[in-house]
Design an enzyme around this catalytic site. Structure first.
Site, PDB file in Angstrom:
ATOM      1  N   LYS A   1      -7.951 -18.296  50.878  1.00  0.00           N
ATOM      2  CA  LYS A   1      -7.195 -17.426  49.787  1.00  0.00           C
ATOM      3  C   LYS A   1      -6.020 -17.282  50.589  1.00  0.00           C
ATOM      4  CE  LYS A   1      -6.537 -13.500  48.937  1.00  0.00           C
ATOM      5  NZ  LYS A   1      -4.952 -13.209  48.921  1.00  0.00           N
TER       6      LYS A   1
ATOM      7  N   GLU B   1      -7.187 -12.146  63.252  1.00  0.00           N
ATOM      8  CA  GLU B   1      -5.632 -12.269  64.031  1.00  0.00           C
ATOM      9  C   GLU B   1      -5.152 -11.106  63.531  1.00  0.00           C
ATOM     10  OE1 GLU B   1      -4.511 -14.190  66.519  1.00  0.00           O
ATOM     11  OE2 GLU B   1      -6.113 -15.830  66.581  1.00  0.00           O
TER      12      GLU B   1
ATOM     13  N   CYS C   1       4.030 -11.628  64.070  1.00  0.00           N
ATOM     14  CA  CYS C   1       2.893 -10.848  64.611  1.00  0.00           C
ATOM     15  C   CYS C   1       2.970 -10.723  66.406  1.00  0.00           C
ATOM     16  CB  CYS C   1       1.420 -11.135  64.352  1.00  0.00           C
ATOM     17  SG  CYS C   1       1.047 -12.870  64.323  1.00  0.00           S
TER      18      CYS C   1
ATOM     19  N   GLU D   1       3.541  -1.343  64.506  1.00  0.00           N
ATOM     20  CA  GLU D   1       3.926  -2.285  64.167  1.00  0.00           C
ATOM     21  C   GLU D   1       4.797  -2.476  62.970  1.00  0.00           C
ATOM     22  OE1 GLU D   1       1.308  -5.636  62.519  1.00  0.00           O
ATOM     23  OE2 GLU D   1       2.412  -7.166  63.883  1.00  0.00           O
TER      24      GLU D   1
HETATM   25  P1  NAD Z   1      -2.768  -7.757  54.481  1.00  0.00           P
HETATM   26  O1  NAD Z   1      -3.641  -7.608  55.583  1.00  0.00           O
HETATM   27  O2  NAD Z   1      -2.803  -6.800  53.313  1.00  0.00           O
HETATM   28  O3  NAD Z   1      -2.995  -9.174  53.781  1.00  0.00           O
HETATM   29  C1  NAD Z   1      -3.303 -10.332  54.650  1.00  0.00           C
HETATM   30  C2  NAD Z   1      -4.111 -11.110  53.669  1.00  0.00           C
HETATM   31  O4  NAD Z   1      -5.268 -10.278  53.502  1.00  0.00           O
HETATM   32  C3  NAD Z   1      -3.648 -11.557  52.229  1.00  0.00           C
HETATM   33  O5  NAD Z   1      -4.094 -12.957  51.944  1.00  0.00           O
HETATM   34  C4  NAD Z   1      -4.206 -10.469  51.577  1.00  0.00           C
HETATM   35  O6  NAD Z   1      -4.189 -10.805  50.107  1.00  0.00           O
HETATM   36  C5  NAD Z   1      -5.799 -10.354  52.123  1.00  0.00           C
HETATM   37  N1  NAD Z   1      -6.209  -9.124  51.595  1.00  0.00           N
HETATM   38  C6  NAD Z   1      -5.819  -7.879  51.468  1.00  0.00           C
HETATM   39  N2  NAD Z   1      -6.515  -7.067  51.303  1.00  0.00           N
HETATM   40  C7  NAD Z   1      -7.824  -7.520  51.476  1.00  0.00           C
HETATM   41  C8  NAD Z   1      -9.100  -7.098  51.556  1.00  0.00           C
HETATM   42  N3  NAD Z   1      -9.543  -5.820  51.011  1.00  0.00           N
HETATM   43  N4  NAD Z   1     -10.169  -8.098  51.448  1.00  0.00           N
HETATM   44  C9  NAD Z   1      -9.747  -9.250  51.526  1.00  0.00           C
HETATM   45  N5  NAD Z   1      -8.643  -9.699  51.974  1.00  0.00           N
HETATM   46  C10 NAD Z   1      -7.739  -8.870  51.786  1.00  0.00           C
HETATM   47  O7  NAD Z   1      -1.244  -7.734  54.904  1.00  0.00           O
HETATM   48  P2  NAD Z   1       0.077  -7.604  54.065  1.00  0.00           P
HETATM   49  O8  NAD Z   1       0.146  -6.424  53.371  1.00  0.00           O
HETATM   50  O9  NAD Z   1       0.523  -8.944  53.746  1.00  0.00           O
HETATM   51  O10 NAD Z   1       1.078  -6.966  55.261  1.00  0.00           O
HETATM   52  C11 NAD Z   1       0.840  -5.639  55.956  1.00  0.00           C
HETATM   53  C12 NAD Z   1       0.821  -5.432  57.237  1.00  0.00           C
HETATM   54  O11 NAD Z   1       0.305  -6.645  57.860  1.00  0.00           O
HETATM   55  C13 NAD Z   1       2.601  -5.954  57.524  1.00  0.00           C
HETATM   56  O12 NAD Z   1       3.342  -4.817  57.749  1.00  0.00           O
HETATM   57  C14 NAD Z   1       2.079  -6.350  59.010  1.00  0.00           C
HETATM   58  O13 NAD Z   1       2.278  -5.406  59.953  1.00  0.00           O
HETATM   59  C15 NAD Z   1       0.787  -6.826  59.036  1.00  0.00           C
HETATM   60  N6  NAD Z   1       0.585  -8.409  59.135  1.00  0.00           N
HETATM   61  C16 NAD Z   1       0.437  -8.953  60.192  1.00  0.00           C
HETATM   62  C17 NAD Z   1       0.336 -10.449  60.256  1.00  0.00           C
HETATM   63  C18 NAD Z   1      -0.147 -11.110  61.535  1.00  0.00           C
HETATM   64  O14 NAD Z   1      -0.022 -12.214  61.628  1.00  0.00           O
HETATM   65  N7  NAD Z   1      -0.843 -10.615  62.107  1.00  0.00           N
HETATM   66  C19 NAD Z   1       0.688 -11.075  59.134  1.00  0.00           C
HETATM   67  C20 NAD Z   1       1.180 -10.639  58.054  1.00  0.00           C
HETATM   68  C21 NAD Z   1       1.037  -8.839  57.724  1.00  0.00           C
END
Ligand code: NAD
Length: 470
Positions: free
Chosen positions: A170, A245, A279, A377
């Site tokens: 996903k 992660e 990250c 972050e």
């Molecule tokens: P997020 O955690 O919301 O999304 C990451 C993934 O999880 C996406 O595929 C999203 O659709 C999915 N997701 C979101 N809510 C979910 C749920 N309830 N159940 C299952 N899956 C779900 O991250 P974001 O909104 O894209 O970014 C927000 C913050 O996350 C950024 O500001 C950053 O700090 C952090 N981030 C970290 C990484 C990393 O590599 N560690 C990567 C992207 C974002």
């Protein structure tokens, strides 16, 4: 931009169960460039059933054959490098140069590394009177973020395939087009139907359905700590394996004996790359008080060559951030830094252009360890420079956040830097600018996550042991 109006399930492109769509926006222009289906629980269920049906056959496939399919997948991605790079630039906004050198290239190397590991890994081990079998854990749910859209998918799918698992991906809603290209490469590579499935959709609907699906054996998630916590709780309640992660707030520790100019230049480059959306970025630079002013001056000079601009410009080194929400969030962090009394050396909240989610590369000095910009972050092109009095002080500051994903140490010689690195609570440390190693385990201490990706350690995440006693 090319887009499939369907999901890749069971080896074919199938219409989605519901009518919902997700608009894909180019963050440099704010224009909608494509639409993809917003998958529902029904689509996720169909994908999990396809993965389950394919599992026994794929698990029983000889490692050499799994290696051959991974080699074919690597080659299919390599053949599409230009298309992948253009697509990542269009939906993520990363400079085309970076898209080619990193976004389209690292996944090829990672897939290649797992082709080799599948062929060479010892899936059986003898311990005394036991034979220990390393067996695939089953069906994997892979939930990935947008920041390195193809790498994050390949870092989960390639080891899962090498182990003999089947997968439902996903991808992030901001970068589904790259995920669809990945599905095309999977198809071309001749993987059996159902071994890899890709369901586009929102996190709250498709992501949640995948994380909670009772027939998924392992959930591997990369993204925010907030969502990671939810997914960890769901997996815990179901007694299901989970790999997380999550975020980071890594320290770049410049010891007094270091080549300061080199360390600062590398530190600035590290934070500005991918618009700070990495990250493992070293977003806190720690400098001894005696050399602090010199470091701030060097950082200001270095950041001058990172003007935000059109990602298609060959000279562009910083694109926009991924979307309007992130744009607002990063500017909110900058506002907070100013309000808390940090000194803005360059950059700030004022967007450099009227259109596009651009943030001016930003450097803060006089940042103290308890300030929010030193703790949270930011995920944007924002560097904080902190001062320390002595090595113990530097260590306290370096280890003084809830995160522990990465870091860097610079010193006159490697052994001095390595001695400091051994005391850091973090999963990866680059010594005097050490290069990225796609075979070294990547993952977090503390709230940066659970589990490891890449190399043999990443493969082990997708295996479970069975001991036979003789
Ligand atoms: P997020 O955690 O919301 O999304 C990451 C993934 O999880 C996406 O595929 C999203 O659709 C999915 N997701 C979101 N809510 C979910 C749920 N309830 N159940 C299952 N899956 C779900 O991250 P974001 O909104 O894209 O970014 C927000 C913050 O996350 C950024 O500001 C950053 O700090 C952090 N981030 C970290 C990484 C990393 O590599 N560690 C990567 C992207 C974002």
């Amino acid at each position: 931009m090319k887009a499939h109006n369907s999901m890749y399930i069971g080896g074919e492109w199938r219409p989605a169960a519901g009518p919902g769509t997700i608009a894909v926006v180019n963050p440099a222009t704010e224009q909608v460039i494509a639409e993809v289906p917003a998958g529902t629980a029904e689509d996720v269920d169909a994908a999990v059933r396809a993965a389950r049906a394919a599992f026994p056959g794929w698990a029983a496939t000889a490692p050499a054959e799994r290696a051959a399919r991974l080699t074919a997948l690597r080659d299919a991605m390599a053949a599409r490098k230009d298309e992948i790079a253009e697509t990542v630039t269009a939906e993520l906004g990363s400079p085309l140069r970076l898209s080619k050198a990193v976004h389209a290239s690292v996944p090829v190397a990672v897939a290649g590394s797992y082709a080799e590991l599948a062929a060479s890994y010892a899936f059986e081990e003898r311990i005394g009177n036991s034979t220990v079998l390393m067996e695939p854990v089953g069906v994997v749910g892979a939930i990935t973020p947008w920041n390195y859209p193809l790498h994050q998918i390949v870092a989960k799918v390639a080891p899962a395939l090498a182990a003999g698992c089947t997968v439902v991906v996903k991808p992030a809603e901001d970068t589904p087009l790259t995920a669809q290209l990945f599905a095309e490469a999977v198809h071309e590579a001749g993987l059996p139907a159902g071994v890899v499935n890709v369901v586009t959709g929102t996190g709250a609907v498709a992501g949640q359905a995948l994380a909670a699906h009772e027939d998924v054996d392992l959930v591997s998630f990369t993204g925010s700590t907030a969502v990671g916590r939810l997914i960890g709780a769901t997996a815990g309640a179901a007694i299901k394996r989970v790999a997380l992660e999550l975020g980071g707030k890594s320290a770049n520790v410049i010891l007094p004996s270091a080549d300061l100019a080199k360390a600062v230049k590398a530190g600035v480059a590290n934070v500005m790359t991918n618009s700070g959306q990495t990250c493992s970025a070293w977003t806190r630079m720690l400098v001894h008080t005696d050399r602090y002013d010199e470091a701030v001056e060097a950082a200001a000079a270095a950041v001058a060559s990172y003007r935000a601009g059109d990602p298609h410009d060959e000279l562009c080194r910083v694109g926009p951030v991924v979307n309007a929400t992130q744009h607002a969030r990063v500017r909110g962090h900058i506002d907070k830094g100013v309000a808390e009394g940090a000194r803005l050396v360059t950059g700030g909240v004022e967007p450099p252009y009227d259109t596009g989610y651009f943030i001016a590369p930003t450097v803060f000095a006089d940042v103290t360890p308890e300030m929010s910009i030193a703790q949270e972050e930011i995920f944007g092109p924002v560097l904080s420079i902190l001062r320390y009095e002595d090595e113990d002080d530097a260590l306290r500051i370096a280890n003084g956040t809830v995160y522990g994903l990465a870091g860097a140490v610079w010193a006159g010689d490697d052994s001095e830097a390595a001695a400091f690195a051994r005391r850091m609570d973090t999963g990866q440390v680059d010594i005097n600018g050490g290069r990225f190693n796609p075979l070294a385990p990547f993952g977090g201490y503390k709230q940066s996550g659970v589990g490891r990706e890449l190399g043999a350690h990443g493969l082990a995440e997708y295996l479970q042991t069975k001991s036979l006693q003789f």
